[in-house]
Design a protein around this motif. Sequence first.
Motif, short mmCIF file in Angstrom:
data_model
loop_
_atom_site.label_atom_id
_atom_site.label_comp_id
_atom_site.label_asym_id
_atom_site.label_seq_id
_atom_site.Cartn_x
_atom_site.Cartn_y
_atom_site.Cartn_z
N SER A 72 0.84 -1.19 0.00
CA SER A 72 0.00 0.00 0.00
C SER A 72 0.88 1.24 0.00
CB SER A 72 -0.91 -0.01 1.24
OG SER A 72 -1.66 1.18 1.32
N THR A 73 0.28 2.37 -0.40
CA THR A 73 0.97 3.66 -0.28
C THR A 73 0.22 4.58 0.69
OG1 THR A 73 -0.20 4.46 -2.26
CG2 THR A 73 2.01 3.57 -2.58
N ARG A 74 -0.63 3.98 1.53
CA ARG A 74 -1.30 4.76 2.56
C ARG A 74 -0.30 5.07 3.69
NH1 ARG A 74 -7.08 2.10 3.75
NH2 ARG A 74 -7.49 4.21 4.52
N THR A 75 -0.50 6.19 4.34
CA THR A 75 0.43 6.61 5.40
C THR A 75 -0.03 6.03 6.74
OG1 THR A 75 0.95 8.65 4.24
CG2 THR A 75 1.44 8.57 6.60
N VAL A 76 0.91 5.38 7.40
CA VAL A 76 0.63 4.78 8.71
C VAL A 76 1.59 5.39 9.73
CG1 VAL A 76 0.62 2.67 10.08
CG2 VAL A 76 -0.16 2.62 7.70
N ARG A 77 1.04 5.87 10.84
CA ARG A 77 1.88 6.36 11.95
C ARG A 77 1.51 5.60 13.21
NH1 ARG A 77 1.42 10.61 15.65
NH2 ARG A 77 -0.35 11.53 14.50
N VAL A 78 2.53 5.10 13.90
CA VAL A 78 2.34 4.34 15.14
C VAL A 78 2.93 5.14 16.28
CG1 VAL A 78 2.81 2.17 16.35
CG2 VAL A 78 2.53 2.17 13.85
N SER A 79 2.16 5.32 17.35
CA SER A 79 2.67 6.08 18.49
C SER A 79 2.15 5.47 19.79
CB SER A 79 2.25 7.55 18.40
OG SER A 79 0.83 7.67 18.41
N LEU A 80 2.76 5.88 20.88
CA LEU A 80 2.33 5.44 22.20
C LEU A 80 2.69 6.54 23.20
CD1 LEU A 80 1.13 3.15 23.92
CD2 LEU A 80 3.46 2.29 24.24
N ASP A 81 1.73 6.93 24.00
CA ASP A 81 1.92 8.00 24.99
C ASP A 81 2.49 9.25 24.34
OD1 ASP A 81 1.02 6.18 26.86
OD2 ASP A 81 3.03 5.65 27.58
N GLY A 82 2.03 9.53 23.12
CA GLY A 82 2.45 10.74 22.41
C GLY A 82 3.79 10.66 21.72
N VAL A 83 4.46 9.50 21.81
CA VAL A 83 5.77 9.32 21.18
C VAL A 83 5.60 8.51 19.89
CG1 VAL A 83 8.07 8.31 21.44
CG2 VAL A 83 6.95 9.43 23.39
N THR A 84 6.11 9.05 18.79
CA THR A 84 6.02 8.34 17.51
C THR A 84 7.04 7.21 17.48
OG1 THR A 84 5.25 10.30 16.32
CG2 THR A 84 6.26 8.54 15.00
N LEU A 85 6.55 6.00 17.21
CA LEU A 85 7.41 4.81 17.14
C LEU A 85 7.76 4.43 15.71
CD1 LEU A 85 5.52 2.62 19.77
CD2 LEU A 85 7.49 4.12 20.15
N ALA A 86 6.88 4.77 14.77
CA ALA A 86 7.12 4.42 13.37
C ALA A 86 6.20 5.24 12.50
CB ALA A 86 6.88 2.93 13.15
N GLU A 87 6.67 5.52 11.28
CA GLU A 87 5.84 6.22 10.31
C GLU A 87 6.27 5.79 8.92
OE1 GLU A 87 3.88 10.61 9.56
OE2 GLU A 87 5.50 10.37 11.03
N SER A 88 5.29 5.42 8.09
CA SER A 88 5.62 4.86 6.79
C SER A 88 4.56 5.22 5.76
CB SER A 88 5.72 3.33 6.89
OG SER A 88 5.93 2.76 5.61
N ALA A 89 5.02 5.41 4.52
CA ALA A 89 4.11 5.60 3.38
C ALA A 89 4.17 4.41 2.44
CB ALA A 89 4.48 6.89 2.63
N SER A 90 4.76 3.30 2.91
CA SER A 90 4.83 2.10 2.07
C SER A 90 4.60 0.84 2.91
CB SER A 90 6.19 2.03 1.36
OG SER A 90 7.25 2.05 2.31
N PRO A 91 3.49 0.79 3.67
CA PRO A 91 3.25 -0.39 4.50
C PRO A 91 2.81 -1.59 3.68
CG PRO A 91 1.34 1.03 4.56
CD PRO A 91 2.40 1.77 3.77
N VAL A 92 2.92 -2.75 4.28
CA VAL A 92 2.22 -3.93 3.79
C VAL A 92 1.08 -4.18 4.76
CG1 VAL A 92 2.34 -6.42 3.38
CG2 VAL A 92 4.22 -4.94 2.65
N MET A 93 -0.12 -4.25 4.24
CA MET A 93 -1.30 -4.42 5.07
C MET A 93 -1.72 -5.88 5.04
SD MET A 93 -3.20 -0.89 3.85
CE MET A 93 -4.56 -0.97 5.00
#
Length: 252
Positions: A136-157
Amino acid sequence: MTADYPKMIVPVDHTEPVPRRVRAMLNGRTVLDTTRAVYVWEGPNYPQYYIPAADLDPALVVDEDHVQQLKRGSARRIGLRAGDQDRPAAGRIYTDGPVEGLARLDWDALDAWFEEDEEVFVHPRNPYSRVDALRSTRTVRVSLDGVTLAESASPVMVFETGLPTRYYLNRTDVDFTHLEASPTRTSCPYKGRTSDYWSVRIGAAVHQDLAWAYTFPTAALLPIAGLVSFYNEKVDIHLDGRPLDRPVTHFS
């Protein structure tokens, strides 16, 4: 909101022929080799293999001289012995009832199970479940307690029946300064064995086993090889800038 894919519910004790060759090994010996296995749904979510007793290697079967009266009929309890490996009470062979002549072996009594030439983990795969890995080319951002752990525009779903969509991200898109290696390893009938697990440290707080990877997944899931995924149930995920609700599953 995360898509919710309901499980295909099959009636308990529904049976179907298994169209694949099934084998199982113990201590390097083939305990069973059959193209006549039967799926039996003992519960609603996935089946178990029932094997024609004639397709067990009799040299490895130990009759424990113990008859049981069970829901599906009378059964003779058996153990397994391969070289110096003994597995007592490894299963049973039914002597009457709807599964007469079939053996039900405990999964963990064997070292490895195979469908055709591909190893299967944990339990038989449900023929009514599906797992798809789509780039996919959808943007995914992963965070916890306000801290970004990962961000990608090329995930595999990964879309798996009965589970929320999982997002697998390139390691270069993950901030490993917040991840700590964990000894945990898990197995999945559809994806294989995990090669890595990580906990997340934010300040003094450590959140155990939130991320994982499969270096060598099953052939059908090769697009996720080496990528990192996080439990949606335990982190915050934004998809194309939109926050997703944390799903509630048995991983929550």
